[in-house]
Design a protein around this motif. Structure first.
Motif, PDB file in Angstrom:
ATOM      1  N   ASN B  84       0.803  -1.225   0.000  1.00  0.00           N
ATOM      2  CA  ASN B  84       0.000   0.000   0.000  1.00  0.00           C
ATOM      3  C   ASN B  84       0.836   1.277   0.000  1.00  0.00           C
ATOM      4  OD1 ASN B  84      -1.132  -2.298   1.757  1.00  0.00           O
ATOM      5  ND2 ASN B  84      -2.968  -1.212   1.130  1.00  0.00           N
ATOM      6  N   GLY B  85       0.487   2.186  -0.897  1.00  0.00           N
ATOM      7  CA  GLY B  85       1.033   3.538  -0.867  1.00  0.00           C
ATOM      8  C   GLY B  85       2.436   3.728  -1.421  1.00  0.00           C
ATOM      9  N   VAL B  86       3.034   2.707  -2.037  1.00  0.00           N
ATOM     10  CA  VAL B  86       4.420   2.829  -2.493  1.00  0.00           C
ATOM     11  C   VAL B  86       4.580   3.660  -3.762  1.00  0.00           C
ATOM     12  CG1 VAL B  86       5.210   0.691  -1.411  1.00  0.00           C
ATOM     13  CG2 VAL B  86       4.247   0.618  -3.706  1.00  0.00           C
ATOM     14  N   GLY B  87       3.500   3.828  -4.544  1.00  0.00           N
ATOM     15  CA  GLY B  87       3.606   4.625  -5.765  1.00  0.00           C
ATOM     16  C   GLY B  87       3.292   3.867  -7.039  1.00  0.00           C
ATOM     17  N   LYS B  88       2.495   2.786  -6.948  1.00  0.00           N
ATOM     18  CA  LYS B  88       2.186   1.973  -8.138  1.00  0.00           C
ATOM     19  C   LYS B  88       1.432   2.774  -9.200  1.00  0.00           C
ATOM     20  CE  LYS B  88      -0.085  -0.858  -5.484  1.00  0.00           C
ATOM     21  NZ  LYS B  88       0.387  -0.205  -4.248  1.00  0.00           N
ATOM     22  N   THR B  89       0.330   3.405  -8.772  1.00  0.00           N
ATOM     23  CA  THR B  89      -0.537   4.124  -9.714  1.00  0.00           C
ATOM     24  C   THR B  89       0.221   5.264 -10.382  1.00  0.00           C
ATOM     25  OG1 THR B  89      -2.418   3.494  -8.334  1.00  0.00           O
ATOM     26  CG2 THR B  89      -2.750   5.310  -9.889  1.00  0.00           C
ATOM     27  N   THR B  90       0.969   6.019  -9.589  1.00  0.00           N
ATOM     28  CA  THR B  90       1.758   7.136 -10.119  1.00  0.00           C
ATOM     29  C   THR B  90       2.822   6.626 -11.093  1.00  0.00           C
ATOM     30  OG1 THR B  90       1.426   8.273  -8.009  1.00  0.00           O
ATOM     31  CG2 THR B  90       3.122   9.154  -9.461  1.00  0.00           C
ATOM     32  N   ARG B 115      -9.746   0.321  -3.438  1.00  0.00           N
ATOM     33  CA  ARG B 115      -9.468   1.520  -2.649  1.00  0.00           C
ATOM     34  C   ARG B 115     -10.272   2.719  -3.122  1.00  0.00           C
ATOM     35  NH1 ARG B 115      -4.875   4.774  -3.789  1.00  0.00           N
ATOM     36  NH2 ARG B 115      -6.600   6.142  -4.352  1.00  0.00           N
ATOM     37  N   GLN B 121      -8.344   8.211  -9.763  1.00  0.00           N
ATOM     38  CA  GLN B 121      -6.942   8.652  -9.750  1.00  0.00           C
ATOM     39  C   GLN B 121      -6.247   8.180 -11.034  1.00  0.00           C
ATOM     40  OE1 GLN B 121      -4.707   6.730  -6.645  1.00  0.00           O
ATOM     41  NE2 GLN B 121      -2.917   8.042  -6.848  1.00  0.00           N
ATOM     42  N   GLY B 167      -2.963  -1.911  -3.672  1.00  0.00           N
ATOM     43  CA  GLY B 167      -1.866  -2.140  -2.737  1.00  0.00           C
ATOM     44  C   GLY B 167      -2.282  -3.236  -1.761  1.00  0.00           C
ATOM     45  N   LYS B 229      10.346   7.425  -4.744  1.00  0.00           N
ATOM     46  CA  LYS B 229      10.579   8.417  -3.694  1.00  0.00           C
ATOM     47  C   LYS B 229      12.059   8.599  -3.350  1.00  0.00           C
ATOM     48  CE  LYS B 229       6.056   6.922  -2.076  1.00  0.00           C
ATOM     49  NZ  LYS B 229       5.213   6.397  -0.999  1.00  0.00           N
ATOM     50  N   ASP B 231      13.658  10.988  -4.331  1.00  0.00           N
ATOM     51  CA  ASP B 231      13.888  12.438  -4.269  1.00  0.00           C
ATOM     52  C   ASP B 231      13.873  12.927  -2.825  1.00  0.00           C
ATOM     53  OD1 ASP B 231      10.494  13.528  -4.848  1.00  0.00           O
ATOM     54  OD2 ASP B 231      11.211  11.466  -4.799  1.00  0.00           O
ATOM     55  N   GLY B 254      11.926   6.268  -9.155  1.00  0.00           N
ATOM     56  CA  GLY B 254      10.992   7.392  -9.153  1.00  0.00           C
ATOM     57  C   GLY B 254      11.609   8.521  -8.357  1.00  0.00           C
ATOM     58  N   GLY B 256      10.038  11.795  -8.063  1.00  0.00           N
ATOM     59  CA  GLY B 256       9.117  12.913  -7.891  1.00  0.00           C
ATOM     60  C   GLY B 256       7.710  12.505  -8.256  1.00  0.00           C
ATOM     61  N   GLU B 257       6.795  13.450  -8.148  1.00  0.00           N
ATOM     62  CA  GLU B 257       5.367  13.158  -8.326  1.00  0.00           C
ATOM     63  C   GLU B 257       4.826  13.524  -9.699  1.00  0.00           C
ATOM     64  OE1 GLU B 257       3.016  13.573  -4.603  1.00  0.00           O
ATOM     65  OE2 GLU B 257       4.619  14.951  -4.011  1.00  0.00           O
TER      66      GLU B 257
HETATM   67  N1  GTP Z   1       8.132  12.316  -3.823  1.00  0.00           N
HETATM   68  C1  GTP Z   1       7.660  11.267  -4.513  1.00  0.00           C
HETATM   69  N2  GTP Z   1       6.381  10.891  -4.341  1.00  0.00           N
HETATM   70  C2  GTP Z   1       5.928   9.855  -5.065  1.00  0.00           C
HETATM   71  C3  GTP Z   1       6.742   9.125  -5.976  1.00  0.00           C
HETATM   72  N3  GTP Z   1       5.974   8.146  -6.535  1.00  0.00           N
HETATM   73  C4  GTP Z   1       4.746   8.256  -5.996  1.00  0.00           C
HETATM   74  N4  GTP Z   1       4.707   9.298  -5.116  1.00  0.00           N
HETATM   75  C5  GTP Z   1       3.574   9.747  -4.301  1.00  0.00           C
HETATM   76  O1  GTP Z   1       3.256   8.721  -3.402  1.00  0.00           O
HETATM   77  C6  GTP Z   1       1.853   8.779  -3.094  1.00  0.00           C
HETATM   78  C7  GTP Z   1       1.233   7.421  -3.332  1.00  0.00           C
HETATM   79  O2  GTP Z   1       1.272   7.139  -4.713  1.00  0.00           O
HETATM   80  P1  GTP Z   1       0.246   6.118  -5.394  1.00  0.00           P
HETATM   81  O3  GTP Z   1       0.626   6.050  -6.827  1.00  0.00           O
HETATM   82  O4  GTP Z   1      -1.151   6.452  -5.049  1.00  0.00           O
HETATM   83  O5  GTP Z   1       0.665   4.781  -4.637  1.00  0.00           O
HETATM   84  P2  GTP Z   1      -0.009   3.357  -4.784  1.00  0.00           P
HETATM   85  O6  GTP Z   1       1.037   2.337  -4.597  1.00  0.00           O
HETATM   86  O7  GTP Z   1      -0.754   3.250  -6.071  1.00  0.00           O
HETATM   87  O8  GTP Z   1      -1.007   3.365  -3.561  1.00  0.00           O
HETATM   88  P3  GTP Z   1      -2.190   2.318  -3.263  1.00  0.00           P
HETATM   89  O9  GTP Z   1      -2.866   2.054  -4.552  1.00  0.00           O
HETATM   90  O10 GTP Z   1      -3.052   3.019  -2.275  1.00  0.00           O
HETATM   91  O11 GTP Z   1      -1.542   1.115  -2.688  1.00  0.00           O
HETATM   92  C8  GTP Z   1       1.275   9.868  -3.982  1.00  0.00           C
HETATM   93  O12 GTP Z   1       1.180  11.050  -3.209  1.00  0.00           O
HETATM   94  C9  GTP Z   1       2.312  10.036  -5.069  1.00  0.00           C
HETATM   95  O13 GTP Z   1       2.325  11.325  -5.628  1.00  0.00           O
HETATM   96  C10 GTP Z   1       8.129   9.541  -6.120  1.00  0.00           C
HETATM   97  O14 GTP Z   1       8.936   8.977  -6.867  1.00  0.00           O
HETATM   98  N5  GTP Z   1       8.515  10.606  -5.366  1.00  0.00           N
END
Ligand code: GTP
Ligand code: GTP
Ligand code: MG
Ligand code: MG
Lengths: 292, 275
Positions: B84-90, B115, B121, B167, B229, B231, B254, B256-257
């Protein structure tokens, strides 16, 4: 695990009669490794081992028939003491509506925790108001709105084109008007080294004067926990911490690092994705988790 | 690091601190330091030591398994997984944009049906990246979305499909079973799919990342890792033990956002950043 490793360190001495200082120091080396493997920060471990050395070299270990178990007992005691005496609750003081602000790094679990806190507050007879103050992340406002709808908790209709400070100010006015006594401000995730975004948090704080500012941090954070917590605390003077994703198999050493470096209490732990999965923090349980 | 007047012993302690606080881990740090003192027993100069350390770390990061072959299947199917929350979707948004820029026709399957606002998103990211998106309603069967996504990609002549998943903690057995089910659904439509399984890890994660890699790999087989993350101030040193233990290549980082904040992994730059 640590217990077995300590037993093997001290087992070698069964035949040698009296325990020597060097033997205890070897035992402490094993404790150090266990704490580092649990993600406790390098410098926090160094200080901790130093602080317990005196007690470890004292009579309770030197005269014991099970020195390994005695060392574990000391480590457990001292860890629990460090983690805090007992559960510390949300700070909800001052005139209503009382704002509580959630802050922290990207993805740590703030939005989900906001929903969980609303559940907790309502259970305690309060009237919570959820405030989406993240105008950056795609669909962030919608995410909190959906959680609010699931819980039948009101959510401020934030406009993603507005300044988060303005959103929070207007939310306070609306809460006062509608009779909600507590606001839960969900802010965007941000790096502690992002000056502009950290300043935005200061502006929100100064605009609405939250009674509690909670750093929402991931239980599996590694050595960086110290940097994150220190910066957030120095810039905002946080009231406490929520440690999320404790339902995994992370040992949670970040908890010790955060407490050691900020002195602020861990108030709650997140133990799942559902909105009823927030529990009060118990220092003794954290200590045994860290020791593995 | 390595200021003048430091003794060799101080230097070794400084190195140990640097490696451990980078999340390289105690055991890996001890192995690295032992290897170096064995290979170079006469080292006395800090610059020499720094150079030797970097080389050691680069060699640990260079996995034996080459990164997957150039995508020849059409469509090339990539499944994105992680806790959860690691940045998959982004990261999918970033990868989709990269593929679009390379002239590829991209489709995204919104298989996180659990979720809150996960689909919304991803819809926004798909639009930013110029990709098609296949979605069902909230709480639909993720395997069905994955299957439909690949089916649509075939019908529309897409070059690449990214499958977003919810996640999930690697320790949750029923959720890992769901992931296997999603994987099976992909191969029902295209026998070799997924052609890639990308595990996304957060650079701020400590030793738990090893457990994540192990359990995700055991469940569905991981072909590559994306470390997000970077950065921040975390060094992401955990990938050093991951690469040497599991021999799974780190493909992307990764930083940045925004859409453009994804780079190919470069072991030399990474080793440099540690010092
Ligand atoms: N600073 C930074 N933030 C990042 C990076 N990649 C993702 N994020 C941020 O991390 C947060 C979570 O990103 P998501 O893409 O929602 O993560 P996820 O794994 O899809 O989350 P779940 O689906 O809830 O498990 C968001 O605020 C993104 O903008 C990165 O490389 N750097
Ligand atoms: N297993 C587990 N998952 C959690 C917990 N708390 C949050 N999550 C999940 O972690 C992911 C990220 O949660 P969010 O609430 O979106 O995190 P956030 O801090 O608001 O993210 P940003 O706004 O992008 O910074 C989601 O998939 C949540 O369901 C927890 O205690 N346990
Ligand atoms: Mg959020
Ligand atoms: Mg996602």
């Amino acid at each position: 695990n640590l217990s077995e490793r300590l037993d093997s360190v001290f087992k070698k001495l069964k035949g040698h009669g009296k325990l020597k200082e060097k033997d205890v120091e070897d035992g402490l080396k094993e404790v150090r490794i266990a704490l580092l493997e649990a993600d406790v920060h390098y410098k926090v471990v160094k200080k901790f081992i130093n602080d317990i050395k005196e007690r470890a070299l004292g009579q309770e270990v030197m005269k014991s028939l099970t020195p390994g178990q005695q060392v574990i007992k000391i480590v457990n005691d001292e860890l629990t003491k460090l983690m805090g005496a007992s559960h510390e609750d949300l700070n909800l003081s001052g005139p209503v509506p009382i704002p509580v602000m959630l802050v922290g790094l990207q993805g740590s679990g703030k939005t989900t925790t906001a929903g969980k806190l609303a559940v907790l507050m309502r259970k305690n007879g309060r009237k919570p108001y959820l405030v989406p103050a993240d105008v950056y992340r795609p669909a962030a406002i919608k995410q909190l709105k959906k959680l609010g709808d699931q819980l039948d908790v009101p959510v401020f209709p934030s406009d993603a084109k507005k300044d988060p400070v303005k959103i929070c100010r207007e939310a306070v006015k609306k809460a006062r008007k509608e009779g909600y006594d507590t606001l839960i401000l969900d802010t965007a995730g941000r790096l502690h080294v992002d000056e502009e975004l950290m300043t935005e948090l200061v502006r929100i704080r100064d605009a609405v004067h939250p009674s509690d500012i909670l750093l929402v941090a991931d239980a599996m954070t590694g050595q960086d926990a110290v940097n994150i917590a220190k910066s957030y605390d120095e810039i905002l003077d946080i009231g406490g911490v929520v440690l999320t994703k404790m339902d995994g198999d992370a040992r949670g050493g970040a908890a010790l690092s955060i407490k050691a470096v900020t002195g602020k209490p861990i108030k709650f732990i997140g133990v799942g994705e559902k909105l009823n999965q927030l529990e009060p923090f118990h220092p003794d349980r954290m200590a045994s988790s860290i020791l593995g | 690091l390595f200021k003048s007047g430091t003794t060799m012993e101080d230097l070794w302690e400084e190195i140990e601190e640097r490696l451990i606080t980078s999340d390289i881990g105690v055991q890996t740090t001890m192995d690295i330091m032992e290897n170096i003192s064995k290979k170079f027993p006469k080292i006395s100069n800090p610059d020499q030591l720094k150079a030797v350390l970097k080389e050691e770390i680069i060699s640990l990061l260079n996995t034996q398994t080459a990164a997957p072959e150039k995508a020849t299947a059409k469509p090339h199917v990539v499944m994105i997984v992680g806790i959860n929350g690691v940045g998959k979707t982004t990261t999918i948004g970033k990868l989709a944009a990269k593929s679009s820029d390379e002239g590829k026709k991209v489709l995204i399957a919104a298989a996180d049906t659990f979720r809150a606002a996960a689909i919304e998103q991803l819809v926004i990211w798909a639009e930013k990246a110029g990709a098609d998106i296949v979605r069902h309603r909230d709480n639909a069967d993720p395997a069905a979305v994955a299957y439909d996504g690949v089916e649509a990609a075939v019908a529309r002549g897409k070059d690449i499909v990214f499958v977003d998943t919810a996640g999930r903690l690697h320790t949750k057995i029923s959720l890992m079973e769901e992931l296997k089910k999603i994987r099976r659904a992909l191969s029902k439509k295209i026998p070799d799919a997924p052609h890639e399984v990308l595990l996304v890890l957060d650079a701020t994660t400590g030793q738990n990342a090893l457990s994540q890699v192990r359990l995700f790999n055991n469940a569905i087989g991981v072909t590559g890792i994306a470390l997000t993350k970077l950065d921040g101030t975390a060094k992401g040193g955990i990938v050093v033990s991951i690469c040497s233990t599991f021999d799974i290549p780190l493909k992307y980082i990764g930083v940045g956002e925004q859409l453009e904040d994804l780079h190919d992994f470069d072991p030399a730059l990474f080793a440099d950043a540690l010092f």
